[in-house]
Design a protein around this motif. Structure first.
Motif, PDB file in Angstrom:
ATOM      1  N   ALA A 206       0.828  -1.212   0.000  1.00 31.64           N
ATOM      2  CA  ALA A 206       0.000   0.000   0.000  1.00 31.64           C
ATOM      3  C   ALA A 206       0.858   1.256   0.000  1.00 31.64           C
ATOM      4  O   ALA A 206       0.576   2.216  -0.735  1.00 31.64           O
ATOM      5  CB  ALA A 206      -0.926  -0.021   1.217  1.00 31.64           C
ATOM      6  N   SER A 209       2.764   1.665  -3.432  1.00 33.37           N
ATOM      7  CA  SER A 209       1.811   2.020  -4.490  1.00 33.37           C
ATOM      8  C   SER A 209       1.362   3.470  -4.361  1.00 33.37           C
ATOM      9  O   SER A 209       1.316   4.208  -5.357  1.00 33.37           O
ATOM     10  CB  SER A 209       0.600   1.084  -4.440  1.00 33.37           C
ATOM     11  N   ALA A 210       1.038   3.903  -3.151  1.00 33.89           N
ATOM     12  CA  ALA A 210       0.604   5.287  -2.948  1.00 33.89           C
ATOM     13  C   ALA A 210       1.723   6.280  -3.231  1.00 33.89           C
ATOM     14  O   ALA A 210       1.507   7.309  -3.879  1.00 33.89           O
ATOM     15  CB  ALA A 210       0.090   5.459  -1.515  1.00 33.89           C
ATOM     16  N   THR A 231       1.012  11.527  -1.249  1.00 35.38           N
ATOM     17  CA  THR A 231       0.868  10.157  -0.743  1.00 35.38           C
ATOM     18  C   THR A 231      -0.171  10.106   0.367  1.00 35.38           C
ATOM     19  O   THR A 231      -1.006   9.187   0.417  1.00 35.38           O
ATOM     20  CB  THR A 231       2.219   9.644  -0.220  1.00 35.38           C
ATOM     21  N   PHE A 235      -3.827   8.034   0.513  1.00 38.45           N
ATOM     22  CA  PHE A 235      -4.257   7.174   1.617  1.00 38.45           C
ATOM     23  C   PHE A 235      -5.605   7.625   2.177  1.00 38.45           C
ATOM     24  O   PHE A 235      -6.467   6.798   2.492  1.00 38.45           O
ATOM     25  CB  PHE A 235      -3.203   7.170   2.726  1.00 38.45           C
ATOM     26  N   CYS A 394      -2.984   2.956  -7.720  1.00 39.94           N
ATOM     27  CA  CYS A 394      -4.051   3.169  -6.740  1.00 39.94           C
ATOM     28  C   CYS A 394      -4.834   1.881  -6.485  1.00 39.94           C
ATOM     29  O   CYS A 394      -5.297   1.637  -5.365  1.00 39.94           O
ATOM     30  CB  CYS A 394      -4.994   4.273  -7.218  1.00 39.94           C
ATOM     31  N   VAL A 397      -3.038   0.137  -3.857  1.00 45.68           N
ATOM     32  CA  VAL A 397      -3.331   0.645  -2.506  1.00 45.68           C
ATOM     33  C   VAL A 397      -4.590  -0.018  -1.957  1.00 45.68           C
ATOM     34  O   VAL A 397      -4.622  -0.495  -0.812  1.00 45.68           O
ATOM     35  CB  VAL A 397      -3.496   2.178  -2.521  1.00 45.68           C
ATOM     36  N   SER A 442       0.496   1.784   8.242  1.00 51.24           N
ATOM     37  CA  SER A 442       1.148   2.143   6.980  1.00 51.24           C
ATOM     38  C   SER A 442       1.725   3.553   7.047  1.00 51.24           C
ATOM     39  O   SER A 442       2.823   3.814   6.531  1.00 51.24           O
ATOM     40  CB  SER A 442       0.152   2.033   5.827  1.00 51.24           C
ATOM     41  N   TYR A 446       5.655   4.769   6.509  1.00 54.80           N
ATOM     42  CA  TYR A 446       6.038   5.805   5.541  1.00 54.80           C
ATOM     43  C   TYR A 446       6.775   6.960   6.213  1.00 54.80           C
ATOM     44  O   TYR A 446       7.802   7.429   5.719  1.00 54.80           O
ATOM     45  CB  TYR A 446       4.784   6.316   4.842  1.00 54.80           C
TER      46      TYR A 446
END
Length: 691
Positions: A206, A209-210, A231, A235, A394, A397, A442, A446
């Motif tokens: 996720a 991908s984002a 990003t 989300f 997306c 995600v 997540s 990040y």
């Protein structure tokens, strides 16, 4: 002393209990004054006296409280909550309502197995084929002009995993792998290791991908905010979509994959035409600029590229997670459909990039495929590629969020996570607590990596490889612990060991490239395992709190703190009263003991039901009731009930019994079926816990 004659072959000796009318008095019949001069009891008398005394203490209808002579660990407080009541014996007749509910359950399971090879391939295909957007820059940074060779070698390694996954899928056609594989062939603790790696894999999917979608958007238009803000926006959007109750549709996934395949084919054709017009000059320049100074250096770069190139195969591990939804016999075709296109797409794209784009641009460019599209056909194709990349990424995600939801819901059903995680929004039926928890996790990943996509990508490679290592491990445990399970194919052990060696070598290579990713991986993995361990062993944690409370007698005198102790006891008792059951065929006490011991070691419960299905009264094992009572006495911390169910042992009656007892089928345990068993493990939905 009279000698007892030896029995003839095949003859039994019956030892009768002593005659209570004319037998000598036992030690329990003498007064304290007479006990000193009374003769010692015979062996037979003493044995039957002890057994009868214990059985007289057992309430006929069960209940009460089993006590032991073991001293309490609590000095000032009661430890009665650690001991369960006596078990009971009952006969069960399944009602029409139970059977109807069982039929609905099985029909619902069968209705889910509707995915053909192409629609099933699309669910994981968007991840594995969409990885081309973030794999190429990462591999070019470490492998330079040798990137196509590295990618080709990396994609070939899946030939080791495909037969392994096919054998596992034929033996255990159940969704949720590799967590469910490990749960059925080993302990629950090892299965939670698989669950932790899967959750980290979904979170990495996720996040990458984002972040890549935001990066592609920032590379095409001027954003009024940094890329990391984009990003976060991605989300937020897909969290809202998930909370709205949107479920992943195979048709939508197939449509997205079809768009991606068409787009890549257009890009390949346009790039080949541009390469034919330009010639090989750019490829020669890149080769000269990026060529390694020696053969050893070239081999080292190729190996590094193989390590990072595994990132382009992420998504392959998702296919076993929904194998129960795939039509019978289509699973090998799904794995083939995911593997072969990945070889062609990754290698071809990397070669075309080196043939048309200067090496310096490749090493410093973010949107390499957009740059390739610009070079091959102009601005229109670049815009198309950028839009398509955002759509596919997306979708990744959303796939990560929904995959995590399925995993965490399964963990909640298995009582690893609190039941509160199963609560859903009434209007959308979305598990809001699971979604918000996963998105928060997540976000932590990040932010803790400094929003660096390269760091997350390298860590993702290690996580993916760790997940893939669980498949050969599961197969080895399956062959050792559940050898009787029928399967349609069998993999050579040399292939199994080769896959483990390759996985460990590539994991070591990734860590050697950037040792910091080992730290990131360890921190996240340990954090997840800590949460799972505490949540799974809730009663044990509460027992430690109760023991700490016991060490301070002053706390027991205050009304408020005394109430805390009472609440701890009530909470522990309520958690341990959640029942599980074992489905047994015979009455061998050693086999029953091993199954109960498994429950003690893997499930936090004090309520166990031994269930035996029978068609006729003569089918009931003669020693089952007696052995159940002995085992009930042997485990004072568990109430062991014996239930005889009138009916044939088959998926319908098991599903009906699950409704009757209000126990999830995943918490109903059975022995490993043999090769001639007429049903599959997926039909029952139960857990295999013994040979």
């Amino acid at each position: 002393m009279e000698k007892i004659p030896e029995p003839a072959e095949g003859e039994w000796i019956a030892i009768e209990p002593p005659n209570t009318t004319d037998a000598p008095r036992t030690c329990y019949d003498y007064s304290p004054a007479e006990a000193s001069t009374a003769p010692p009891p015979t062996f037979t008398q003493s044995q039957f006296d002890v057994i009868l005394r214990r059985q007289r203490m057992r309430p006929k209808e069960g209940g009460g409280l089993k006590f032991t002579a073991v001293p309490s660990r609590f000095l000032n407080l009661s430890n009665d909550f650690e001991f369960a009541g006596w078990g009971s014996f009952s006969r069960v007749n399944l009602t029409l309502e139970d059977l109807s509910h069982g039929t609905e359950t099985l029909q619902e399971v069968r209705n889910h197995a509707v995915l053909g090879q192409f629609t099933a391939s699309a669910l994981a295909g968007n991840d594995i084929l969409g990885g081309v957007f973030y794999t190429l820059p990462a591999i070019a940074a470490v492998s330079s002009v040798y990137s196509p060779i590295s990618l080709f070698i990396a994609t070939l390694t899946l030939f080791l995993w495909r037969p392994i996954m096919e054998e596992l899928g034929s033996a255990l056609p159940i969704s949720g792998a590799p967590y469910t594989y490990l749960l059925n062939v080993s302990s629950k603790a090892l299965a939670l290791v698989g669950a932790a790696l899967l959750l980290l894999d979904f979170a990495s999917t996720a996040v990458i991908s984002a972040a890549t979608a935001s990066s592609y958007l920032a590379g095409e238009v001027s954003l009024p905010f940094p890329a990391y803000v984009g990003t976060i926006i991605v989300f937020v959007i897909f969290t809202a979509i998930s909370l709205s109750g949107l479920k992943e549709s195979s048709r939508i996934a197939f449509g997205v994959l079809a768009l991606h395949v068409v787009t890549m084919m257009v890009l390949i054709v346009a790039s080949v035409i541009a390469w034919a017009q330009l010639g090989t000059s750019q490829l020669r320049e890149n080769w000269v600029a990026g060529q390694a100074p020696s053969l050893s250096a070239a081999v080292h770069e190729v190996f590094n590229g193989v390590c990072i190139g595994m990132l382009g195969l992420t998504g392959f591990e998702c296919a076993p997670a929904y194998i129960a939804k795939i039509r019978p016999g289509r699973y090998p075709s799904v794995l083939r459909n995911l593997h072969l296109p990945a070889i062609v797409l990754n290698v071809t794209m990397m070669l075309l990039v080196l043939a048309l784009i200067p090496l310096e641009t490749i090493l410093h460019g973010d949107n390499i495929l957009s740059i390739l599209a610009q070079k091959a056909a102009g601005r229109w194709l670049r815009t198309w590629i950028a839009v398509e990349a955002i759509i596919v990424l997306c979708a990744g995600v959303l796939t990560g969020i929904l995959s995590a939801c399925e995993l965490l819901e399964q963990l909640a059903h298995d009582r690893v996570l609190p039941q509160v995680f199963l609560r859903k929004i009434p209007s959308t039926r979305a598990p809001h607590l699971i979604i918000l928890s996963f998105v928060a996790f997540s976000a932590v990943i990040y932010s803790s990596t400094g929003a660096q996509l390269s760091v997350i990508s390298k860590m993702f490679s290690v996580v993916w490889l760790a997940v893939m290592t669980l498949f050969p491990l599961s197969l080895v445990l399956l062959r050792f612990s559940r050898p009787r399970l029928p399967r349609s194919c069998q993999t050579s052990m040399s292939v199994v060991f080769a896959s483990v060696v390759v996985a460990l070598a590539v994991i070591g290579g990734n860590i050697a490239i950037d040792p910091t990713i080992a730290g990131y991986f360890a921190v996240y993995f340990i954090a997840i395992m800590l949460v799972f361990s505490v949540s799974h062993n809730k009663t044990q944690v509460l027992r430690w709190l109760y023991w700490s409370y016991d060490q301070y007698p002053l706390l027991h005198k205050w009304r408020l703190t005394r109430r805390w102790g009472e609440q701890l006891i009530k909470l522990m008792t309520r958690l341990r009263r959640q029942p599980v059951c074992i489905l047994v065929k015979g009455d061998e006490i050693n086999h029953l003991f091993k199954m109960i011991l498994y429950v003690c070691q893997n499930e936090d419960t004090s309520c166990l039901k031994i269930v035996h299905f029978h068609d006729q009264m003569t089918d009931i094992p003669s020693e089952l009731e007696a052995n159940a009572k002995i085992l009930d006495e042997s485990f004072p911390e568990i109430t062991i009930d014996l239930m005889l169910v009138d009916g044939t042992f088959e998926p319908l009656t098991v599903a009906a019994l699950a409704h009757h007892l209000e126990i999830p089928r995943s918490l109903m345990f059975m022995s490993c079926p043999g090769p001639h068993f007429p049903h599959t493990t997926a039909d029952f939905g139960t857990r295999i816990i013994s040979l």
